[in-house]
Design an enzyme around this catalytic site. Structure first.
Site, mmCIF file in Angstrom:
data_model
loop_
_atom_site.group_PDB
_atom_site.id
_atom_site.type_symbol
_atom_site.label_atom_id
_atom_site.label_comp_id
_atom_site.label_asym_id
_atom_site.label_seq_id
_atom_site.Cartn_x
_atom_site.Cartn_y
_atom_site.Cartn_z
ATOM 1 N N GLU A 37 -1.745 -96.363 109.924
ATOM 2 C CA GLU A 37 -1.822 -97.608 108.448
ATOM 3 C C GLU A 37 -0.955 -97.972 108.250
ATOM 4 O O GLU A 37 -0.892 -98.617 107.744
ATOM 5 C CB GLU A 37 -2.402 -96.173 107.763
ATOM 6 N N TYR A 120 -3.843 -98.059 99.470
ATOM 7 C CA TYR A 120 -4.986 -98.409 100.616
ATOM 8 C C TYR A 120 -4.507 -97.139 101.594
ATOM 9 O O TYR A 120 -5.216 -96.622 101.836
ATOM 10 C CB TYR A 120 -4.692 -99.477 101.074
ATOM 11 N N ASP A 138 -8.251 -103.342 101.624
ATOM 12 C CA ASP A 138 -7.422 -104.377 102.166
ATOM 13 C C ASP A 138 -7.961 -105.372 101.701
ATOM 14 O O ASP A 138 -8.702 -105.888 101.331
ATOM 15 C CB ASP A 138 -7.087 -103.359 103.572
#
Length: 352
Positions: A37, A120, A138
DNA sequence: AACTCGTGGGT
DNA sequence: TACCCAAGAGT
C-alpha cells in the site's frame, strides 16, 4: 438507481472475474499488505511491482526492515519517487519492532499512528489483513463514486472528502470489506478509468448517473491547481582518476537524504563564469583543467521543474573541499541512493 | 487548509 | 507540447 446491495453484488462479481493477479493478493500478512500500500501511494502498479518484489526479497519481515539502515532503504526505493514514503516506512518498521515486539498491530487506531500511514492506508490494511469494516477512499474510489452517483462536488474540497468518505462507508460490504475495497479500486483502475472509459461494456451502464447525463468526462471535479516553480541546478562533478565527490541532501526539500554531486543552485540559467566563482566553495578551480559542460536538461516534478546541467572538472591535484563532501571511489557509487537526473548522468558516464 | 513531496505513462 | 493523473501523507 439500483439499490446499494445490487451494486455491491454486481461489483463483487465483476471483481472476481476481472481482477489482476498480484503478489500482495496472495497473502493477508499485514507486513506485505502495508508494504504494497505504501509503494502504491500515488504510484501505478506497473511502476511499483518490481519494487515490491525487491523489498520483500531484501526484507522478508518487518524486523529485518527495521534493522536496515535508512541509506539502504532509500537505495532500494531509488527511482520510485516521493522518498518520504521510504523514510517513513523505515521509521514505522522501527516502531513496530520496538513498541510492538515485531508484531504488526491489528487495530485501526494503532495502525494509523504509524508514520506514513494515513486514512487510506489504515483502512486498506485493516480491511484486507484483519477483515475490519473500514472503507478505503483513494483516487479510484473518488472517480467511481462521483460518476456512479453523478456528484460534482470537488473531491479535493473539505466537504467533498467528507461526503465521499460517507458514501464509501455506506457502500462498504461489512461481510467482506477487504474484497469490497479492492473491488472498488480495481474497478476504478480497469473499468472506470480517468480517460475514455469503455462505458459501452460497463456493468453499471444502466445505473451510472454520469453516463446518463453525459458527464463522464466532467467527473470527478477537482478544484486545486498547482503552481509550478522553476529551479536551476548546476551539478559540479569533481573527478580524479578513480574518485569523485557526493553530498547528501539533508534539508527539508526535494530528494531529502538522497545523494548528489555538489550543486550550485541559481535563480536562472546563469553564465558558467558566475557558477565557477561559486565552485571555490568546494575546491580551487585553478587546480582543475579540462572543464566540460553539458547542455541544460529538465526534470519535471509535481510542483517544480528542475533545470539542471553538469559541469565536470577533472582534477590534476586532489583538493578536498570544505563542505561535507564525501569522497567516493567510482566503483562504489552504485551504493548511494541518487535522484533521477544524477542516476542518468552516472549511467551515461559508465560509473554505475 | 493550502502546500509540498517524484516519476512515468497517456493523450 | 503541455497537461492530467496515479492504491496519499505530512506539515
Amino acid at each position: 438507481m439500483a439499490d446499494i446491495e445490487e451494486i455491491k453484488g454486481t461489483l463483487h462479481s465483476w471483481y472476481i472475474q476481472n481482477k489482476r493477479h498480484l503478489p500482495w493478493r496472495e497473502t493477508t500478512d499485514p507486513y506485505f499488505i502495508w508494504l504494497s500500500e505504501v509503494i502504491l501511494q500515488q504510484t501505478r502498479i506497473d511502476q511499483g511491482l518490481s519494487y515490491f518484489n525487491r523489498f520483500i526479497d531484501a526484507y522478508p519481515n518487518v524486523k529485518l526492515l527495521a534493522d536496515a539502515s535508512e541509506d539502504d532503504v532509500l537505495k532500494l526505493w531509488q527511482g520510485l519517487g516521493y522518498y518520504s514514503r521510504a523514510r517513513n516506512l523505515h521509521h514505522a518498521a522501527k516502531t513496530i519492532a520496538h513498541e510492538f515486539e515485531g508484531i504488526f498491530p491489528s487495530d485501526y487506531k494503532c495502525i494509523i499512528k504509524l508514520k506514513g500511514v494515513g486514512e487510506y492506508t489504515a483502512a486498506a490494511i485493516t480491511s484486507i489483513s484483519f477483515n475490519l469494516p473500514y472503507a478505503v477512499v483513494d483516487g479510484n474510489v473518488y472517480r467511481f463514486i462521483s460518476r456512479l452517483f453523478g456528484i460534482d462536488i470537488p473531491i479535493d474540497s473539505t466537504n467533498g472528502k467528507k461526503l465521499f468518505k460517507e458514501l464509501a462507508s455506506e457502500m462498504l460490504d461489512k461481510k467482506d470489506p477487504g474484497l469490497h475495497n479492492q473491488a472498488m479500486m480495481e474497478f476504478g483502475a480497469l473499468q472506470c478509468t480517468p480517460q475514455k472509459p469503455n462505458c459501452q461494456e460497463c456493468v453499471f451502464n444502466e445505473t451510472c448517473m454520469a453516463l446518463k447525463e453525459n458527464k463522464i468526462d466532467k467527473l470527478p471535479v477537482k478544484q486545486g491547481k498547482i503552481k509550478i516553480k522553476h529551479r536551476y541546478f548546476n551539478y559540479i562533478i569533481l573527478t580524479g582518476k578513480n574518485h569523485t565527490y557526493l553530498q547528501k541532501r539533508t534539508k527539508n526539500d526535494i530528494w531529502r537524504n538522497l545523494f548528489e554531486f555538489p550543486v550550485v543552485e541559481t535563480e536562472q540559467k546563469t553564465e558558467i563564469d558566475q557558477v565557477l566563482k561559486e565552485i571555490d566553495r568546494f575546491t580551487e578551480v585553478t587546480n582543475n583543467t579540462e572543464l566540460e559542460v553539458s547542455t541544460w536538461q529538465k526534470q519535471v516534478l509535481s510542483h517544480q521543474h528542475i533545470h539542471y546541467r553538469f559541469i565536470q572538472l577533472k582534477q590534476t591535484e586532489e583538493k578536498p573541499g570544505t563542505e561535507n563532501l564525501i569522497r567516493v571511489d567510482k566503483k562504489d557509487i552504485f551504493k548511494f541512493a541518487v535522484p533521477k537526473p544524477v542516476e542518468q548522468k552516472l549511467t551515461q558516464l559508465g560509473w554505475v
